[in-house]
Design a protein around this motif. Sequence first.
Motif, PDB file in Angstrom:
ATOM      1  N   GLU A 177      -9.898  18.366 -20.282  1.00 13.66           N
ATOM      2  CA  GLU A 177      -9.229  17.634 -18.881  1.00 13.66           C
ATOM      3  C   GLU A 177      -8.164  18.740 -18.739  1.00 13.66           C
ATOM      4  OE1 GLU A 177      -7.901  13.808 -17.557  1.00 13.66           O
ATOM      5  OE2 GLU A 177      -9.652  12.988 -17.822  1.00 13.66           O
ATOM      6  N   GLU A 212      -6.316  21.958 -16.322  1.00  9.71           N
ATOM      7  CA  GLU A 212      -6.483  22.872 -15.301  1.00  9.71           C
ATOM      8  C   GLU A 212      -6.792  25.104 -15.209  1.00  9.71           C
ATOM      9  OE1 GLU A 212      -2.434  22.556 -13.433  1.00  9.71           O
ATOM     10  OE2 GLU A 212      -1.888  20.696 -13.511  1.00  9.71           O
ATOM     11  N   ASP A 251      -7.477  21.044 -11.419  1.00  7.64           N
ATOM     12  CA  ASP A 251      -7.906  20.114 -12.073  1.00  7.64           C
ATOM     13  C   ASP A 251      -9.607  20.289 -12.333  1.00  7.64           C
ATOM     14  OD1 ASP A 251      -5.732  19.257 -12.180  1.00  7.64           O
ATOM     15  OD2 ASP A 251      -6.129  16.954 -10.574  1.00  7.64           O
TER      16      ASP A 251
END
Length: 82
Positions: free
Chosen positions: A56, A58, A64
């Motif tokens: 996870e 950016e 995201d």
Amino acid sequence: MRLMPIVLVLGFSLGFATPAAAYVDIETVRAMAFDRGIVRIDEIELHRKRGVWEVEGEDAYGHDIEMKVDALTGRIIKMERD
């Protein structure tokens, strides 16, 4: 001549017959994430039972990104941007 079968049986019983499967390492998964536009990684985790790396982070625009990688093959299973 009789010693050879005994040695083979001992070898198989000690687990020499099949090597353990190796997962793609974290550095490879990290490099894959950066190559696909993730500029900041918030979390990277290996789920051994599922055999999946989850990343996870950016992108450069603050969106995201979630990426899932097959831990055995290194193939990207999912790539999602929000």
